[in-house]
Scaffold this active site. Structure first.
Site, PDB file in Angstrom:
ATOM      1  N   TYR A  53       4.130  -9.534   7.561  1.00 25.10           N
ATOM      2  CA  TYR A  53       4.358  -7.732   7.652  1.00 25.10           C
ATOM      3  C   TYR A  53       4.402  -7.471   9.417  1.00 25.10           C
ATOM      4  CZ  TYR A  53       1.489  -8.514   3.246  1.00 25.10           C
ATOM      5  OH  TYR A  53       0.853  -8.899   2.153  1.00 25.10           O
ATOM      6  N   ASP A 106       1.008  -1.144   0.168  1.00 23.75           N
ATOM      7  CA  ASP A 106      -0.008   0.052   0.078  1.00 23.75           C
ATOM      8  C   ASP A 106       1.216   1.607   0.072  1.00 23.75           C
ATOM      9  OD1 ASP A 106      -2.178  -2.056   0.514  1.00 23.75           O
ATOM     10  OD2 ASP A 106      -2.479  -1.134   2.245  1.00 23.75           O
ATOM     11  N   TYR A 124      -5.658  -9.346   2.216  1.00 25.73           N
ATOM     12  CA  TYR A 124      -5.786  -8.192   2.852  1.00 25.73           C
ATOM     13  C   TYR A 124      -5.529  -8.446   3.548  1.00 25.73           C
ATOM     14  CZ  TYR A 124      -7.393  -6.895  -2.361  1.00 25.73           C
ATOM     15  OH  TYR A 124      -7.969  -6.752  -3.129  1.00 25.73           O
TER      16      TYR A 124
END
Ligand SMILES: [Zn+2]
Ligand SMILES: [Zn+2]
Length: 402
Positions: free
Chosen positions: A292, A228, A364
């Site tokens: 992440y 992103d 996501y």
């Protein structure tokens, strides 16, 4: 040559004598026989055997005698470019092609070669001698298309591809150049005349330094997925292929270009390595898991033991994700199913927690945490029964094959 003469004897010679043909066009009628000879040699042999008269050529109208001149034209045009390999293509007048095809059927030939393929080969051989570079069928740096009706040469300069891994060190930069959604790149009040939503991008930071030296006409960045705009890309970086369109120069000081990118402080690359179009397909098709770092704030305090327990539950089941609200205006509204490979707590003070999450490609992660108003199920917020806000997100590892 026996093979050629044998095939020639099977043809009615009276028909062969009806028209005048040049040696190359006569020989080309049997062009796929008699390996190791030129069509001109085949033609001379057939002419002698069948007593075919010489004269202005009914098929090519003199084209086969102009290969040297066409090759010089190509070589001249190539002078302006830096390349290692080339390929010759051609446009031949459709009427010429129709004439040779009518002759093939009239004579009942089974092994003729088309004029176009002779032009490509013969001009190619001559260009090779003139420019001292190698032809390449598969991936030439430059394709030169000779229009034989107008003695015009069009060059199709193939892109330069470079691969590597990039790290994005700051937030607020998109991966690729993002045109302004109001003016679509023309420049308007909203984008301050830049035509872009963001002043720069990883693509532009990387490409600017390579463009400076290669003199390309444009660029594209192909990444193995994308992070992103507000996420950093850390760890060993994300595999990419940088495409520079129509480069004037292909032999670059790649280490110097890397060093210039790396002083930007916004993005860095480990190296620029020579690549091909196949590498684009490879990075685009990779389905690597990603890890992440997520900084999350809870609407009300969450006990660490409860947090850990709910994360383990998330690991155990597939996550159904409808296209997130934030991107549904530009992507189809569908549901994807992804797995969380691992989710752990790095630290927490009860209100803000730092998590480390490894998920399947295409998951996501923000939505996995906050639930996107029920569009992602299950989610951490659902499991905890507490609203979750993602404060920071970074990609810290991409588990590709390397
Ligand atoms: Zn001819
Ligand atoms: Zn604009």
């Amino acid at each position: 040559m026996d093979e050629v003469l044998e095939a020639a004897r099977a043809v009615e010679w009276s028909k062969l004598r009806e028209r005048t043909l040049c040696d190359a066009c006569l020989g080309r009628l049997f062009g796929k026989l008699g390996h190791g000879h030129t069509n001109q040699e085949r033609g001379r042999a057939v002419r002698e055997a069948a007593a075919v008269a010489e004269g202005a050529c009914w098929v090519c109208d003199g084209l086969t005698s102009r290969y040297d001149a066409l090759a010089r034209l190509v070589a001249k045009k190539l002078e302006l470019w830096d390349y290692d390999t080339f390929l010759i293509g051609s446009k031949v007048d459709p009427e010429v092609q129709a004439r040779e095809e009518s002759l093939w059927s009239e004579l009942g030939l089974t092994n003729p070669e088309a004029l176009k393929s002779e032009v490509n080969r013969e001009v190619g051989k001559r260009v090779c001698d003139l420019v001292k570079k190698e032809p390449s069928l598969e991936s030439p740096d430059i394709l030169a298309v000779v229009d034989t009706s107008f003695d015009h040469v069009d060059l199709h300069v193939n892109p330069l591809f470079l691969r590597g891994r990039y790290r994005k060190l700051v937030r607020g930069i998109p991966q690729t150049r993002w045109p302004c959604n109001r003016c679509h790149g023309k420049g308007c009040a909203k984008c301050g005349g830049t035509g872009k939503m963001y002043p720069t991008s990883v693509e532009e930071i990387l490409a600017t330094e390579v463009m400076r030296e290669s003199g390309g006409s444009g660029h594209a960045l192909h990444g193995m997925g994308r992070e992103d705009v507000d996420a950093r890309m850390l760890g060993t970086g994300r595999p990419f292929v940088l495409e520079i369109k129509e480069p004037r120069k292909r032999h670059l000081d790649l280490a110097a270009a890397r060093d210039r990118v790396n002083v930007s402080g916004q993005a860095e690359v480990d190296a620029f390595l020579p690549a091909t179009r196949k590498d684009v397909v490879a990075v685009k098709s990779d389905r690597a898991d990603k890890t992440y770092r997520v900084l999350v704030r809870f609407a009300s305090p969450v006990d660490e033991a409860k947090l850990k327990k709910e994360l383990i539950i998330l690991e155990a089941q597939p996550i159904a994700q409808r296209t997130p609200t934030r991107v549904v205006h530009r992507r189809a509204d569908t549901t994807r199913h992804r797995s969380v490979r691992r989710a752990e707590v790095l630290s927490t003070d009860g209100t803000v927690a730092e998590l480390r999450v490894t998920a399947e490609a295409g998951a996501y992660v923000k939505e996995l945490v906050h639930g996107d108003q029920g569009r992602t199920k299950p989610s951490l917020a659902d499991q905890l029964g507490v609203a979750c806000e993602v404060l920071e997100l970074d990609v810290v590892d991409i588990h590709d094959e390397g």
